[in-house]
Write a protein that holds these residues in place. Sequence first.
Motif, short mmCIF file in Angstrom:
data_model
loop_
_atom_site.label_atom_id
_atom_site.label_comp_id
_atom_site.label_asym_id
_atom_site.label_seq_id
_atom_site.Cartn_x
_atom_site.Cartn_y
_atom_site.Cartn_z
N CYS A 109 0.79 -1.23 0.00
CA CYS A 109 0.00 0.00 0.00
C CYS A 109 0.82 1.28 0.00
O CYS A 109 1.60 1.55 0.89
CB CYS A 109 -1.00 0.05 1.13
SG CYS A 109 -2.33 1.19 0.73
N LEU A 110 0.58 2.06 -1.07
CA LEU A 110 1.16 3.39 -1.18
C LEU A 110 0.07 4.45 -1.01
O LEU A 110 0.31 5.64 -1.17
CB LEU A 110 1.84 3.56 -2.54
CG LEU A 110 3.04 2.64 -2.80
CD1 LEU A 110 3.46 2.70 -4.26
CD2 LEU A 110 4.21 3.03 -1.91
N GLY A 111 -1.15 4.02 -0.69
CA GLY A 111 -2.23 4.98 -0.50
C GLY A 111 -2.81 5.52 -1.79
O GLY A 111 -3.44 6.57 -1.81
N LEU A 112 -2.59 4.81 -2.90
CA LEU A 112 -3.13 5.25 -4.19
C LEU A 112 -4.14 4.20 -4.68
O LEU A 112 -4.20 3.89 -5.87
CB LEU A 112 -1.99 5.41 -5.22
CG LEU A 112 -0.82 6.29 -4.76
CD1 LEU A 112 0.31 6.25 -5.79
CD2 LEU A 112 -1.26 7.73 -4.57
N CYS A 113 -4.92 3.68 -3.75
CA CYS A 113 -5.71 2.48 -3.98
C CYS A 113 -6.84 2.63 -4.99
O CYS A 113 -7.38 1.64 -5.46
CB CYS A 113 -6.29 2.01 -2.66
SG CYS A 113 -5.11 2.09 -1.32
N GLY B 167 -1.85 1.76 7.15
CA GLY B 167 -1.28 0.70 6.33
C GLY B 167 -2.28 -0.14 5.58
O GLY B 167 -1.92 -0.92 4.69
N ASP B 168 -3.57 -0.01 5.91
CA ASP B 168 -4.58 -0.85 5.27
C ASP B 168 -4.66 -0.57 3.78
O ASP B 168 -4.75 0.58 3.37
CB ASP B 168 -5.97 -0.57 5.87
CG ASP B 168 -6.12 -1.15 7.26
OD1 ASP B 168 -5.19 -1.82 7.72
OD2 ASP B 168 -7.18 -0.93 7.86
N SER B 169 -4.67 -1.65 2.99
CA SER B 169 -4.90 -1.47 1.57
C SER B 169 -6.33 -0.99 1.36
O SER B 169 -7.25 -1.45 2.01
CB SER B 169 -4.70 -2.80 0.85
OG SER B 169 -5.10 -2.67 -0.48
N GLY B 170 -6.50 -0.03 0.45
CA GLY B 170 -7.83 0.49 0.18
C GLY B 170 -8.17 1.71 1.00
O GLY B 170 -9.28 2.23 0.92
#
Lengths: 141, 507
Positions: A109-113, B167-170
């Motif tokens: 995760c880079l926060g660009l989901c 840190g959570d994806s999404g």
Amino acid sequence: MTGEERLTEICAAHRGREGPLLPILHDVQSAFGCVDPAAERVIANALNLSRAEVHGVVSFYHDFTAEADPRPAIELCRAEACQARGVEALVEAAEHAAGERVRIKTVYCLGLCSAGPAARIGSQLHARLDRAALLELVQSA
Amino acid sequence: MTTVRISDDALALACGADVIAEAFVAAGCTVERVSSWGMHWLEPLVEIDGSGWGPTGVDDVAAILAKTSDLSIGTIADHPFIAAQQRLTFARAGKTRPLSLDDYAATGGWAGLKRARMLASPDLIAEVIQSGLRGRGGAGFPAGIKWQTVAAAPGTRKYIVCNADEGDSGTFADRMLMEGDPFHLIEGMAIAAHAVGAAQGYIYVRSEYPHAIAKLKAALVLAEALIAPFRCEVRVGAGAYVCGEETSLLNSLEGKRGEVRAKPPLPAHQGLFGQPTVINNVLTLAAVPHILLEGGAAHYDSHGILRSKGTMPIQLAGNIKHGGLFETAFGITLRELIYDIGGGTFSGRPVKAVQVGGPLGAYLHPDQFDIVFDYEAYSAADALIGHGGIVVFDDTADMGKLARFAMEFCAAESCGKCTPCRIGSTRGVELIDRIRGRAQTSADPVAALPQMHNAAKHLRTHDENLQLLEDLCETMQYGSLCALGGFTPYPVRSALKHWPEDFGASS
């Protein structure tokens, strides 16, 4: 300036802060590309910790490495949101193109989901990657 | 001269906003770098006099200036995605320059802090309790009660810690707030400090967010005099997902391995350096300045349903057509979020599953899409809201592989302190591999030892392996110290329950 002098200087710069170890390790990692056993010894002395304590912290976090890797690194996000947008299908081609020259590092995760697949080179971010765009990143890295 | 507004949010930059901005400067325009509206599929979004164009490329600059571009979306504030929202925490999104103190003050900034400082601590905390604000990090603990505990705890020093280890994806709401409206978070922390009598604050940001770190550091320098005597500092994480767990984060701040601490003692009693500590998520602290406005608590409480009060910045991510930030009151259904607002999948294929709440959240089946956004409704469905991230998957997703990934992720990120998480996650990966591959493994030599009375002496069948996975999930769920090991079974069990065919059940 020798490596040890630089290390002492970094430790001194953070003296007086509460919980100085992580800020010190970040600075050492960015100055030397790694936190090796010699650096651990200097840091342990400066903070009055045992080497084992410092080593325990260094080895816990993904950002600190024991050996420097001079290759350019592409951090590719392979968390769920980027998986949902097809990053897994790009990995093999990217690794093949990277070979031994470029390091493809997995991050979660880079926060660009909402605009994956995403990658980061240093502080440079890239989103909406397809095969061609990712291969171009690898080649120009 | 035309003034063009383009976001400098990390997502806009990743989509090439800098190049567009340079092109407008070269065309003789004044370019203002503002925060992002949160319509991520339209980034880089260009705004001129309230009208928007997106997603833009360098070639579109001339046509936009001539007002002939077909990328026009009309007035941005009237766009259905924006007009349908109730933005309290993200009220400034898209409207202000992140590091402009003038812009911040002109849009009501510091009013909450000013009023809070005129209130006595118990009255201030009473307003936060009245607002019904619950922790936005995932656990949903009432923020006011936490503050009350810290205020009442004896201690010479007290701390405010902001958990920005998103840190959570999404999820990306914390990142957007820190990059787009950093003073807002700082104001919330200063209010919390006044409420509990803390002098020092720390914002623990993950190292994957270099832009947020830079913005916060700059904002703290600018706001230093305004928040004094409260002092605040940014600390950078080091790539450990588990440091988003509050006690692990405190250990990390202290310069230790990010291992989870057993509770009690609660951080409110013995937190950072053993002192009473308020530790709240970015979104919790950022909700506070609005609540402290005159009548703000009642206004906040008037949003939402049942025990889930106020608004939630929901993040639409993954394989979704209209991804981005959607702040709305609790009570909206998943169906509305995914289809009406999100526009279905980005790939155009049918939705297969939706993961709500990050890597530890359950996978929801389309049959469950009528579930309303509410802490209790989700926990009743064996799911969690978490940090409000929604990741959509289309019908090409392999749920067995995703269940395996959940275990693999837990194994990679486990702090190693408790056995169910450290060992269970690795055994989980192996077990799911056996279930999916139906590999004929030889009988385990350890299991064959005479003293292993309870171990099966024959090769386990598919059904026995599934039963073992259930047992393992139960052990992890109830035996782990923190949410990492404790919630990893959610995605695994939900995937197994709704999509057994992806685990080789049909063959």
